[in-house]
Design a protein around this motif. Structure first.
Motif, PDB file in Angstrom:
ATOM      1  N   PHE A  21      81.247  -0.852   0.084  1.00  0.00           N
ATOM      2  CA  PHE A  21      79.985  -1.124   0.782  1.00  0.00           C
ATOM      3  C   PHE A  21      78.920  -0.129   0.315  1.00  0.00           C
ATOM      4  CE2 PHE A  21      77.613  -1.502   5.005  1.00  0.00           C
ATOM      5  CZ  PHE A  21      77.074  -2.732   4.661  1.00  0.00           C
ATOM      6  N   GLY A  22      77.780  -0.644  -0.085  1.00  0.00           N
ATOM      7  CA  GLY A  22      76.722   0.228  -0.575  1.00  0.00           C
ATOM      8  C   GLY A  22      76.758   0.346  -2.097  1.00  0.00           C
ATOM      9  N   HIS A  23      77.906   0.010  -2.702  1.00  0.00           N
ATOM     10  CA  HIS A  23      78.035   0.061  -4.159  1.00  0.00           C
ATOM     11  C   HIS A  23      78.066  -1.339  -4.747  1.00  0.00           C
ATOM     12  CE1 HIS A  23      79.060   4.385  -4.066  1.00  0.00           C
ATOM     13  NE2 HIS A  23      79.510   4.058  -2.870  1.00  0.00           N
ATOM     14  N   LEU A  24      78.500  -2.287  -3.940  1.00  0.00           N
ATOM     15  CA  LEU A  24      78.594  -3.675  -4.400  1.00  0.00           C
ATOM     16  C   LEU A  24      77.519  -4.482  -3.675  1.00  0.00           C
ATOM     17  CD1 LEU A  24      82.482  -3.870  -4.078  1.00  0.00           C
ATOM     18  CD2 LEU A  24      81.205  -3.706  -6.214  1.00  0.00           C
ATOM     19  N   PRO A  25      76.465  -4.858  -4.373  1.00  0.00           N
ATOM     20  CA  PRO A  25      75.329  -5.511  -3.704  1.00  0.00           C
ATOM     21  C   PRO A  25      75.708  -6.807  -3.000  1.00  0.00           C
ATOM     22  CG  PRO A  25      75.120  -5.618  -6.113  1.00  0.00           C
ATOM     23  CD  PRO A  25      76.238  -4.687  -5.813  1.00  0.00           C
ATOM     24  N   GLU A  26      76.770  -7.484  -3.459  1.00  0.00           N
ATOM     25  CA  GLU A  26      77.141  -8.753  -2.829  1.00  0.00           C
ATOM     26  C   GLU A  26      77.778  -8.557  -1.453  1.00  0.00           C
ATOM     27  OE1 GLU A  26      78.192  -7.324  -5.637  1.00  0.00           O
ATOM     28  OE2 GLU A  26      79.816  -8.497  -6.527  1.00  0.00           O
ATOM     29  N   LEU A  27      78.190  -7.317  -1.141  1.00  0.00           N
ATOM     30  CA  LEU A  27      78.796  -7.070   0.171  1.00  0.00           C
ATOM     31  C   LEU A  27      77.716  -6.798   1.213  1.00  0.00           C
ATOM     32  CD1 LEU A  27      82.047  -4.899  -0.138  1.00  0.00           C
ATOM     33  CD2 LEU A  27      81.839  -7.290   0.503  1.00  0.00           C
ATOM     34  N   ASP A  28      77.055  -7.849   1.702  1.00  0.00           N
ATOM     35  CA  ASP A  28      76.099  -7.673   2.796  1.00  0.00           C
ATOM     36  C   ASP A  28      76.852  -7.756   4.128  1.00  0.00           C
ATOM     37  OD1 ASP A  28      76.646 -10.330   3.190  1.00  0.00           O
ATOM     38  OD2 ASP A  28      74.661 -11.047   2.609  1.00  0.00           O
ATOM     39  N   ASP A  64      82.882   1.396  10.517  1.00  0.00           N
ATOM     40  CA  ASP A  64      81.742   2.274  10.251  1.00  0.00           C
ATOM     41  C   ASP A  64      81.610   2.443   8.743  1.00  0.00           C
ATOM     42  OD1 ASP A  64      83.829   3.951   9.561  1.00  0.00           O
ATOM     43  OD2 ASP A  64      83.743   5.065  11.434  1.00  0.00           O
ATOM     44  N   GLY A  65      80.609   3.187   8.350  1.00  0.00           N
ATOM     45  CA  GLY A  65      80.330   3.383   6.925  1.00  0.00           C
ATOM     46  C   GLY A  65      81.543   3.903   6.181  1.00  0.00           C
ATOM     47  N   GLU A  66      82.285   4.772   6.846  1.00  0.00           N
ATOM     48  CA  GLU A  66      83.426   5.417   6.215  1.00  0.00           C
ATOM     49  C   GLU A  66      84.524   4.414   5.856  1.00  0.00           C
ATOM     50  OE1 GLU A  66      86.152   9.125   7.518  1.00  0.00           O
ATOM     51  OE2 GLU A  66      84.186   9.007   8.478  1.00  0.00           O
ATOM     52  N   LEU A  67      84.766   3.468   6.769  1.00  0.00           N
ATOM     53  CA  LEU A  67      85.848   2.491   6.586  1.00  0.00           C
ATOM     54  C   LEU A  67      85.738   1.766   5.254  1.00  0.00           C
ATOM     55  CD1 LEU A  67      88.231   0.711   7.612  1.00  0.00           C
ATOM     56  CD2 LEU A  67      86.536  -0.724   8.737  1.00  0.00           C
ATOM     57  N   LEU A  68      84.501   1.433   4.898  1.00  0.00           N
ATOM     58  CA  LEU A  68      84.304   0.592   3.716  1.00  0.00           C
ATOM     59  C   LEU A  68      83.656   1.337   2.556  1.00  0.00           C
ATOM     60  CD1 LEU A  68      83.197  -2.540   5.671  1.00  0.00           C
ATOM     61  CD2 LEU A  68      85.123  -2.468   4.109  1.00  0.00           C
ATOM     62  N   GLU A  69      83.644   2.677   2.654  1.00  0.00           N
ATOM     63  CA  GLU A  69      82.957   3.427   1.611  1.00  0.00           C
ATOM     64  C   GLU A  69      83.693   3.328   0.275  1.00  0.00           C
ATOM     65  OE1 GLU A  69      81.783   7.267   2.973  1.00  0.00           O
ATOM     66  OE2 GLU A  69      81.277   7.921   0.930  1.00  0.00           O
ATOM     67  N   THR A  70      85.000   3.507   0.333  1.00  0.00           N
ATOM     68  CA  THR A  70      85.786   3.438  -0.913  1.00  0.00           C
ATOM     69  C   THR A  70      87.017   2.576  -0.709  1.00  0.00           C
ATOM     70  OG1 THR A  70      87.169   5.321  -0.304  1.00  0.00           O
ATOM     71  CG2 THR A  70      85.157   5.813  -1.574  1.00  0.00           C
ATOM     72  N   TYR A  71      87.577   2.134  -1.829  1.00  0.00           N
ATOM     73  CA  TYR A  71      88.801   1.358  -1.761  1.00  0.00           C
ATOM     74  C   TYR A  71      89.927   2.176  -1.111  1.00  0.00           C
ATOM     75  CZ  TYR A  71      92.905  -1.286  -2.817  1.00  0.00           C
ATOM     76  OH  TYR A  71      94.079  -1.959  -2.667  1.00  0.00           O
ATOM     77  N   ALA A 115      75.544  -5.423  10.831  1.00  0.00           N
ATOM     78  CA  ALA A 115      74.124  -5.252  10.481  1.00  0.00           C
ATOM     79  C   ALA A 115      73.453  -4.275  11.441  1.00  0.00           C
ATOM     80  CB  ALA A 115      73.411  -6.600  10.513  1.00  0.00           C
ATOM     81  N   ALA A 116      73.802  -4.361  12.741  1.00  0.00           N
ATOM     82  CA  ALA A 116      73.225  -3.457  13.739  1.00  0.00           C
ATOM     83  C   ALA A 116      73.628  -2.018  13.446  1.00  0.00           C
ATOM     84  CB  ALA A 116      73.688  -3.868  15.139  1.00  0.00           C
ATOM     85  N   LYS A 117      74.892  -1.849  13.082  1.00  0.00           N
ATOM     86  CA  LYS A 117      75.396  -0.507  12.789  1.00  0.00           C
ATOM     87  C   LYS A 117      74.635   0.111  11.620  1.00  0.00           C
ATOM     88  CE  LYS A 117      79.628   0.546  14.587  1.00  0.00           C
ATOM     89  NZ  LYS A 117      81.039   0.251  14.796  1.00  0.00           N
ATOM     90  N   GLU A 118      74.405  -0.706  10.606  1.00  0.00           N
ATOM     91  CA  GLU A 118      73.625  -0.246   9.451  1.00  0.00           C
ATOM     92  C   GLU A 118      72.247   0.219   9.877  1.00  0.00           C
ATOM     93  OE1 GLU A 118      73.341  -2.483   5.615  1.00  0.00           O
ATOM     94  OE2 GLU A 118      74.652  -3.816   6.753  1.00  0.00           O
ATOM     95  N   ALA A 119      71.688  -0.480  10.881  1.00  0.00           N
ATOM     96  CA  ALA A 119      70.344  -0.153  11.355  1.00  0.00           C
ATOM     97  C   ALA A 119      70.380   0.944  12.413  1.00  0.00           C
ATOM     98  CB  ALA A 119      69.680  -1.413  11.917  1.00  0.00           C
TER      99      ALA A 119
END
Lengths: 85, 205
Positions: A34-41, A66-73, B118-122
């Motif tokens: 997440f954040g590295h692969l643009p297709e992962l919205d 959270d961000g951490e969960l999907l930061e890296t493989y 999306a909310a979390k991101e924001a």
């Protein structure tokens, strides 16, 4: 079991990202998601998490996403391993 | 979208729903092309409030969608139906097929989760359960669709109702990963061949 989780997770990412066969095998623990692969919205992330739940038979709670969960493989893999362990 | 040459075998396609409609559109059209070549007239209407429909999405319900698909089947004099994924939840009473049918609860959960992410991101905290309750009481916007409380209440419990007229085509019969899983719309000629063949063979029987 751990190897199976790894393989299942690579297969799911391959399906979600539309990777060519074998491409997901090149993911390392540090490969960014997440954040590295643009297709992962956000909708794609939701689909990815739901598919992980279905195929690994786990439930992922809102507060675990959270961000951490999907930061890296590697981060995602160790989360799934802990869930099943 | 349609391919109508006044042929006797006439297939109404009910599209996948919401986000999946975008991911599956190309595949659905590819299947139509193949069936057209196989001598089958094909019709792919938009659901009211979706695609190019000018109807307001917030006024729709799954029951209304089913009525609209029933009216479309009558209008085009369809003999059979092929529903894609969540389209199976609103398909008309005709003989046909449900391809990889999805449940309302599953599709809803995924859209709720998309909004939570999306909310979390924001920097906002939302929960799937809290959003579901919000949707059930006052309606909610999910994946860009403004859905009424009536819609959420009906959709939440919706499953493919079993019918002797409808055969389910599972993804395992088509081979490869379902294209609705893709983060971005994709295509797969072999899968389109397989689904078109399953329907064409069924229609010839």
């Amino acid at each position: 079991m751990s190897d199976t989780i790894d393989q299942t997770l690579r297969a799911i990412l391959s399906d979600v990202l539309g990777l060519k066969p074998g491409q997901a095998a090149g993911f390392t623990a540090d490969t960014g998601l997440f954040g590295h692969l643009p297709e992962l919205d956000s909708m794609a992330v939701a689909g990815l998490l739901t598919e992980i739940e279905d195929r690994l038979g786990i439930v992922i709670e809102d507060d675990e996403v959270d961000g951490e969960l999907l930061e890296t493989y590697g981060g995602l893999l160790s989360f799934c391993q802990k869930k099943l362990g | 979208m349609c391919a109508d040459q006044g042929r006797t075998r006439r297939l109404l396609l009910v599209p996948a729903l919401f986000d999946e409609a975008n991911r599956m559109r190309r595949f659905t059209v590819e299947v139509m092309r193949r069936l057209d070549v196989a001598g089958i007239d094909c019709f792919l209407p938009d659901l009211p409030g979706c695609g190019e429909s000018v109807a307001p999405i917030e006024a729709q319900t799954p029951a209304g969608w089913r009525m609209a698909m029933t009216a479309a089947a009558r209008h085009f004099a369809a003999s059979h139906v092929l529903a894609i994924r969540g389209g199976a939840l609103v398909m008309p009473e005709l003989p046909g097929w449900a391809y990889a049918p999805a449940k309302g609860a599953g599709l809803l959960r995924q859209m709720l989760r998309g909004r939570v992410v999306a909310a979390k991101e924001a920097g906002r905290e939302e929960s799937t359960e809290g959003l579901l309750q919000l949707g059930l009481t006052g309606g909610i916007e999910l994946a860009g669709y403004r859905l009424s409380s009536d819609f959420i209440a009906q959709f939440h419990n919706l499953e493919l109702h079993s019918s002797e007229m409808i055969s389910t085509i599972d993804q395992a019969m088509i081979g490869g990963p379902g294209l609705w899983l893709r983060a971005e719309p994709g295509e797969d000629a072999a899968q389109a061949d397989a689904l078109a063949a399953a329907v064409a063979v069924g229609l010839a029987a």
